[in-house]
Design an enzyme around this catalytic site. Structure first.
Site, PDB file in Angstrom:
ATOM      1  N   LYS A  31       0.661  -1.178   0.458  1.00 63.93           N
ATOM      2  CA  LYS A  31       0.435   0.223   0.314  1.00 63.93           C
ATOM      3  C   LYS A  31       0.839   1.472  -0.014  1.00 63.93           C
ATOM      4  O   LYS A  31       2.001   1.311   0.897  1.00 63.93           O
ATOM      5  CB  LYS A  31      -1.285  -0.218   1.095  1.00 63.93           C
ATOM      6  CG  LYS A  31      -1.844   0.987   1.308  1.00 63.93           C
ATOM      7  CD  LYS A  31      -3.179   1.174  -0.088  1.00 63.93           C
ATOM      8  CE  LYS A  31      -3.423   2.765   0.207  1.00 63.93           C
ATOM      9  NZ  LYS A  31      -4.479   2.757  -0.883  1.00 63.93           N
ATOM     10  N   GLY A  32       0.464   2.495  -1.033  1.00 64.09           N
ATOM     11  CA  GLY A  32       0.713   3.349  -0.399  1.00 64.09           C
ATOM     12  C   GLY A  32       1.435   4.379   0.314  1.00 64.09           C
ATOM     13  O   GLY A  32       0.707   4.179   2.060  1.00 64.09           O
ATOM     14  N   CYS A  88      -0.749  11.927  -7.121  1.00 64.74           N
ATOM     15  CA  CYS A  88      -0.889  12.661  -5.197  1.00 64.74           C
ATOM     16  C   CYS A  88      -0.885  13.636  -5.745  1.00 64.74           C
ATOM     17  O   CYS A  88      -0.140  14.372  -6.309  1.00 64.74           O
ATOM     18  CB  CYS A  88       0.288  12.260  -4.658  1.00 64.74           C
ATOM     19  SG  CYS A  88      -0.323  12.493  -2.824  1.00 64.74           S
ATOM     20  N   GLY A  91     -10.398  -1.786 -13.076  1.00 62.16           N
ATOM     21  CA  GLY A  91     -11.315  -3.382 -12.984  1.00 62.16           C
ATOM     22  C   GLY A  91     -10.926  -3.524 -14.426  1.00 62.16           C
ATOM     23  O   GLY A  91     -10.572  -2.289 -15.420  1.00 62.16           O
ATOM     24  N   GLY A 118      -7.010  -4.361 -15.403  1.00 63.74           N
ATOM     25  CA  GLY A 118      -8.655  -5.158 -15.341  1.00 63.74           C
ATOM     26  C   GLY A 118      -7.489  -6.604 -15.446  1.00 63.74           C
ATOM     27  O   GLY A 118      -8.352  -7.028 -16.586  1.00 63.74           O
TER      28      GLY A 118
HETATM   29  C1  LIG Z   1      -8.826   0.242  -3.527  1.00 55.64           C
HETATM   30  C2  LIG Z   1      -7.349   0.784  -4.299  1.00 55.64           C
HETATM   31  C3  LIG Z   1      -6.674   1.465  -3.583  1.00 55.64           C
HETATM   32  C4  LIG Z   1      -4.781   1.324  -3.928  1.00 55.64           C
HETATM   33  N1  LIG Z   1      -3.915   2.252  -3.755  1.00 55.64           N
HETATM   34  C5  LIG Z   1      -3.263   2.448  -4.369  1.00 55.64           C
HETATM   35  C6  LIG Z   1      -2.132   2.782  -4.040  1.00 55.64           C
HETATM   36  O1  LIG Z   1      -2.191   3.151  -2.297  1.00 55.64           O
HETATM   37  N2  LIG Z   1      -1.202   3.247  -4.479  1.00 55.64           N
HETATM   38  C7  LIG Z   1      -0.976   2.893  -5.950  1.00 55.64           C
HETATM   39  O2  LIG Z   1      -0.120   3.578  -6.520  1.00 55.64           O
HETATM   40  N3  LIG Z   1      -2.066   2.601  -6.925  1.00 55.64           N
HETATM   41  C8  LIG Z   1      -2.965   2.278  -6.254  1.00 55.64           C
HETATM   42  N4  LIG Z   1      -4.321   1.929  -6.341  1.00 55.64           N
HETATM   43  C9  LIG Z   1      -4.023   1.400  -7.958  1.00 55.64           C
HETATM   44  C10 LIG Z   1      -3.539  -0.226  -8.520  1.00 55.64           C
HETATM   45  O3  LIG Z   1      -2.212  -0.720  -8.014  1.00 55.64           O
HETATM   46  C11 LIG Z   1      -3.860   0.187  -9.263  1.00 55.64           C
HETATM   47  O4  LIG Z   1      -2.756   0.085 -10.642  1.00 55.64           O
HETATM   48  C12 LIG Z   1      -5.058   0.074 -10.520  1.00 55.64           C
HETATM   49  O5  LIG Z   1      -5.968  -0.893  -9.480  1.00 55.64           O
HETATM   50  C13 LIG Z   1      -5.523  -0.878 -11.493  1.00 55.64           C
HETATM   51  O6  LIG Z   1      -5.003  -2.003 -12.048  1.00 55.64           O
HETATM   52  P1  LIG Z   1      -6.809  -3.180 -11.162  1.00 55.64           P
HETATM   53  O7  LIG Z   1      -7.402  -2.909 -13.041  1.00 55.64           O
HETATM   54  O8  LIG Z   1      -5.535  -4.604 -11.984  1.00 55.64           O
HETATM   55  O9  LIG Z   1      -6.749  -3.346 -10.433  1.00 55.64           O
HETATM   56  C14 LIG Z   1      -5.390   1.524  -5.780  1.00 55.64           C
HETATM   57  C15 LIG Z   1      -6.175  -0.142  -6.318  1.00 55.64           C
HETATM   58  C16 LIG Z   1      -7.746   0.115  -6.003  1.00 55.64           C
HETATM   59  C17 LIG Z   1      -8.511  -0.593  -6.097  1.00 55.64           C
END
Ligand SMILES: Cc1cc2nc3c(=O)[nH]c(=O)nc-3n(C[C@H](O)[C@H](O)[C@H](O)COP(=O)(O)O)c2cc1C
Length: 308
Positions: free
Chosen positions: A50-51, A135, A222, A249
């Site tokens: 997590k960030g 950010c 997603g 996704g």
């Molecule tokens: C609930 C949630 C929290 C996220 N928190 C961060 C984060 O803290 N730092 C970051 O760089 N990306 C964060 N992301 C982005 C994901 O790492 C990713 O780039 C994005 O969801 C696209 O991938 P996916 O479609 O497989 O989820 C977050 C995504 C979700 C759904």
């Protein structure tokens, strides 16, 4: 004949070796240990934390998640324990997990980014840093770092000067020319680029006539974003010559293969972890099966094989 067991799943991102090309994405995999009941971390390519910010953050008030067609919107607000608690409490346990740990870092100022990187540079057990540049920059009226070339250059260069660890910059898709920003990040010292972060969106609760999320806007992730993410990956692949980590996704090996063929050397899986916590392990096994069925001995041989 190649069998799935013969397939070499190892990939490298610059100098960093990953056992498989599948990494769990930031914000969807906690601090890693939350997933120990569900999978063997050694069977993942790695995971992104997590960030992490300098001070702990509570995040936004609820509701901060809403389901959308083929995806979800989140406005967690970068809730996290802060870099010091991560180092003191989470990292010792992660060292025992035998996996690659990528620390996702953010800040509200350039100096905060640099300081978090500096602290992570001094400890054992972090293998790379991923800069979340999606950010707001408080010193510049809240403009997102990653949408402005000057701010992106400054934050990347500051992080580069603060750590010897491999530096991945995670690009935001909410820009007009992602290729130009990719070149900016690489020129400022990024070793690799990961893409994409979430797309800004919103939904409305019509009974209340209010935005569904307390924060109004959120980040869309997603399957809904997969074609958008693939297109942006192609743009970036044509713009820079550093390793790329693709995401957006992915829920099946076929999707991971699409990103690899377009030119990502590894992929991240985010939202799908919520539905299927062990998906990162399953995807790697399915990639091996696909390679075997197509007479491919090493998954890295698929990278960049798209014919245009
Ligand atoms: C609930 C949630 C929290 C996220 N928190 C961060 C984060 O803290 N730092 C970051 O760089 N990306 C964060 N992301 C982005 C994901 O790492 C990713 O780039 C994005 O969801 C696209 O991938 P996916 O479609 O497989 O989820 C977050 C995504 C979700 C759904």
């Amino acid at each position: 004949m190649v069998t799935p067991a013969d397939v070499d799943l190892e990939v490298t991102v610059g100098k960093l070796r990953l056992r498989t090309p599948v990494i769990a994405a930031s914000g969807t995999f906690g601090y890693g240990e939350e997933f120990t009941p569900f999978l063997d971390h050694a069977q993942l390519g790695g995971f992104v934390t997590k960030g992490l910010s300098l001070a702990p953050r509570e995040g936004n008030p609820p509701p901060r998640i809403v389901e959308t067609p083929s995806g979800m919107l989140n406005a967690i607000g970068l809730q996290n324990v802060g870099v010091e608690r991560f180092i003191a409490e989470k990292l010792p346990r992660l060292r025992r997990l035998d996996t690659v740990v990528i620390a996702n870092v953010f800040g509200e100022t350039v100096e905060e980014y640099a300081e978090v990187c500096r602290r992570l540079d001094k400890v054992d057990g972090v293998h790379a840093i991923e800069l979340n540049v999606s950010c707001p920059n408080t010193a510049q009226g809240g403009m997102t770092f990653g949408t402005d070339a000057a701010a992106l250059r400054e934050v990347t260069a500051a992080a580069r000067a603060a750590t010897r660890l491999p530096l991945w910059v995670k690009l935001t898709p909410n820009v007009t020319d992602i290729g130009a920003l990719a070149r900016t990040a690489v020129a400022a010292g990024a070793d690799a680029l990961s893409l994409v972060n979430t797309f800004t969106g919103m939904t409305v609760d019509v009974e209340r006539r209010r935005p569904t999320l307390a924060n109004v806007r959120g980040g869309l992730s997603g399957p809904a974003i997969r074609p958008l993410a693939l297109h942006l990956l192609l743009e970036v692949r044509r713009s820079v010559d550093v390793p790329l980590i693709g995401m957006g996704g992915i829920t099946a090996a076929e999707h991971a293969l699409q990103f690899l063929m377009v030119g990502a050397c590894a992929v991240q899986v985010g939202t799908a972890n919520y539905l299927t916590p062990a998906i990162g392990v399953t995807l790697a096994a399915d990639l091996a099966a696909w390679c075997a069925a197509h007479d491919v001995r090493a998954v890295r041989d698929v990278v960049g094989t798209l014919t245009l």
